[in-house]
Design a protein around this motif. Structure first.
Motif, short mmCIF file in Angstrom:
data_model
loop_
_atom_site.label_atom_id
_atom_site.label_comp_id
_atom_site.label_asym_id
_atom_site.label_seq_id
_atom_site.Cartn_x
_atom_site.Cartn_y
_atom_site.Cartn_z
N ARG A 272 36.86 7.26 -19.63
CA ARG A 272 37.90 8.17 -20.13
C ARG A 272 39.07 8.14 -19.15
O ARG A 272 39.25 9.04 -18.32
CB ARG A 272 37.33 9.60 -20.25
N PRO A 273 39.89 7.06 -19.17
CA PRO A 273 40.93 6.86 -18.17
C PRO A 273 41.89 8.04 -18.02
O PRO A 273 42.31 8.36 -16.90
CB PRO A 273 41.66 5.60 -18.66
N ASP A 274 42.25 8.69 -19.12
CA ASP A 274 43.16 9.84 -19.02
C ASP A 274 42.51 10.96 -18.22
O ASP A 274 43.18 11.63 -17.42
CB ASP A 274 43.55 10.35 -20.42
N LEU A 275 41.24 11.17 -18.44
CA LEU A 275 40.53 12.21 -17.71
C LEU A 275 40.41 11.84 -16.24
O LEU A 275 40.57 12.69 -15.36
CB LEU A 275 39.13 12.41 -18.32
N SER A 284 40.67 19.78 -7.88
CA SER A 284 39.87 20.94 -8.25
C SER A 284 39.05 20.65 -9.51
O SER A 284 38.09 21.37 -9.82
CB SER A 284 40.75 22.16 -8.47
N LEU A 285 39.42 19.59 -10.25
CA LEU A 285 38.68 19.20 -11.45
C LEU A 285 37.45 18.35 -11.14
O LEU A 285 36.63 18.11 -12.03
CB LEU A 285 39.59 18.43 -12.40
N ARG A 287 34.85 19.02 -9.18
CA ARG A 287 33.60 19.79 -9.27
C ARG A 287 33.17 19.99 -10.72
O ARG A 287 32.00 19.71 -11.05
CB ARG A 287 33.74 21.14 -8.56
N PRO A 288 34.03 20.48 -11.63
CA PRO A 288 33.57 20.60 -13.02
C PRO A 288 33.22 19.27 -13.65
O PRO A 288 32.35 19.21 -14.53
CB PRO A 288 34.73 21.29 -13.74
N ALA A 289 33.86 18.17 -13.21
CA ALA A 289 33.50 16.85 -13.74
C ALA A 289 32.07 16.49 -13.35
O ALA A 289 31.30 15.93 -14.15
CB ALA A 289 34.48 15.80 -13.23
N ILE A 290 31.69 16.81 -12.12
CA ILE A 290 30.33 16.54 -11.64
C ILE A 290 29.34 17.46 -12.34
O ILE A 290 28.28 17.02 -12.82
CB ILE A 290 30.26 16.71 -10.11
N ASP A 345 32.78 17.42 -21.61
CA ASP A 345 33.98 18.24 -21.61
C ASP A 345 34.05 19.03 -20.31
O ASP A 345 33.34 20.02 -20.14
CB ASP A 345 33.96 19.18 -22.81
N ILE A 346 34.91 18.60 -19.40
CA ILE A 346 34.97 19.25 -18.09
C ILE A 346 35.74 20.56 -18.13
O ILE A 346 35.79 21.27 -17.12
CB ILE A 346 35.57 18.31 -17.02
N THR A 347 36.31 20.90 -19.28
CA THR A 347 37.05 22.16 -19.38
C THR A 347 36.17 23.30 -19.89
O THR A 347 36.62 24.45 -19.91
CB THR A 347 38.26 22.02 -20.32
#
Length: 414
Positions: A272-275, A284-285, A287-290, A345-347
């Motif tokens: 997901r290159p954009d992500l 800060s993103l 941690r939620p990605a992990i 979905d990391i959000t």
């Protein structure tokens, strides 16, 4: 060239490629996507008779915690509610069918992995302080950071790399062996000998003896100096056998899981290159990605518990002596807890998942694993400009039954 950079890449691939003979007994040759089957099973019923791998359609035998145990009835649970109930009731759903005598010999099965109740609490308390979030900086400074950058130094000038085995696999094994005072050149010997514990004991024996004489700032010293409080209030230092059993468990867990989870997280972002660019621009993103990768695809999607008495559990009668397999992978995608659970979905609002298990036996090293993944992925984003999948190579695929991971992660950069 540092000892870290000089690691034998062919040995790394033998030990850490899920498709290798070393890993195939855990179902490393399973290449299908199990999640659609697990969804169907979860929708049909919370608990099913049989093992997770047979219910999923894996034709071979697969060894893992609670398996094979051919003389016991087997059941598998697939919902978040069922796993939560089992983890909250360790008296009925025990981690081991037998009492553990930690002084009877050096063996991972004599460690706290198979202990229950007060015995487990007392032994775990000896090392728990070294694995709390506040100690993450101790791990990063002493072992993780240097290893991460030494590995990147080995390929940073090449413009391309294979990150799963050459990078992800090396970090945890060097971290945990380094914390025991084992040199990098012996690290792969130790990993390869995990099924031959007495060989590892011979590596540990002189280190334990040296730390008894002169403690240092490492895990072996913590074990050597720990005082175990008995039920009658007396205390004693751990015997060599107890230290070896502790060390075998920590070496097995510390070198065998985080590399796969880091590879899963990297592959999810690179696909997901954009992500990936968003995470690179806003750390800060990370941690939620992990955390989302842990939920979405935990590397160990099943653990087992032994049923200590007859019990009616979520509509199924489980006889005493049976094994209940807890399908973490399915529970982590239960729509009763998460919306659109099959999406990475990391959000999404973070909720605790079962990626590290649950209950008293929740993974001791989970905060170290998070530190390794954060430090490793963060360093790659810092040092490798325009990091992306290699368009001329086969993209990573998610494989494995009881140990999920990815195939090669070929990347280019610069």
């Amino acid at each position: 060239m540092s000892e870290t950079q000089a690691l034998d890449r062919e040995r790394l691939r033998h030990l850490f490629d899920l498709r290798s003979s070393y890993n195939v007994r855990m179902g490393g040759d399973f290449t299908a996507d199990p999640y659609p089957v697990w969804r169907e099973l979860r929708e049909k019923g919370t608990v099913h008779e049989g093992t997770v791998h047979k219910l999923t359609g894996y034709a071979g035998d697969a060894f893992f915690q609670g398996l094979p145990e051919p003389d016991r009835p087997h059941y598998s649970a697939f919902s978040h509610a069922a796993l939560d109930a089992a983890y909250r009731n360790p008296e009925v759903f025990a981690s081991s069918p037998d009492e553990v005598d930690p002084t009877s010999g050096a063996d991972v099965y004599n460690s706290m992995l198979n202990m229950g109740g007060d015995q487990h609490r007392r032994y775990r308390a000896l090392v728990q302080p070294s694995f709390v979030p506040a100690r993450a900086r101790w791990w990063i400074t002493n072992w993780i950071e240097e290893t991460v950058h030494a590995l990147i130094d080995g390929f940073a000038a090449d413009g391309r790399a294979e990150l799963n085995v050459d990078f992800c696999a090396a970090i945890p094994v060097l971290t945990i062996t380094g914390s025991f005072g084992i040199s990098p050149e012996r690290a792969l010997d130790v990993r390869e000998a995990m099924s031959r514990p007495m060989e590892i004991v011979e590596v540990l024996r002189p280190i334990v003896a040296a730390r008894r004489e002169n403690p240092q700032d490492d895990l072996i010293s913590i074990l050597v100096e720990a005082e175990l409080k008995e039920e009658d209030g007396t205390t004693h230092r751990l015997s060599d056998a107890e230290i070896y059993s502790f060390a075998l468990l920590l070496l097995l867990a510390g070198s065998g899981t985080t590399w796969k989870q880091m590879g899963i997280t990297l592959a999810a972002l690179l696909q997901r290159p954009d992500l990936l660019e968003r995470v690179k621009a806003d750390r800060s993103l990370l941690r939620p990605a992990i955390e989302e990768a842990l939920r979405w695809m935990p590397t160990d999607p099943m653990f087992s518990r032994y049923v200590t008495r007859d019990v009616d559990f979520h509509g199924t009668h489980l006889p005493a002596g049976s094994v209940l397999h807890l399908c973490l992978g399915s529970a982590n995608r239960d729509p009763a807890r998460w919306d659109n659970p099959d999406e990475y979905d990391i959000t999404r609002k973070m909720k605790a998942s079962f990626a590290f298990g649950g209950g008293p036996h929740i993974c001791l090293g989970m905060h170290v694993a998070r530190a390794e993944m954060s430090a490793g992925i963060g360093a790659l984003l810092d040092r490798l400009p325009d990091l992306r999948l290699d368009p001329d190579r086969e993209p990573p695929r998610f494989i494995g039954m009881y140990e999920r991971g990815v195939t090669e992660i070929p990347v280019v950069f610069g």
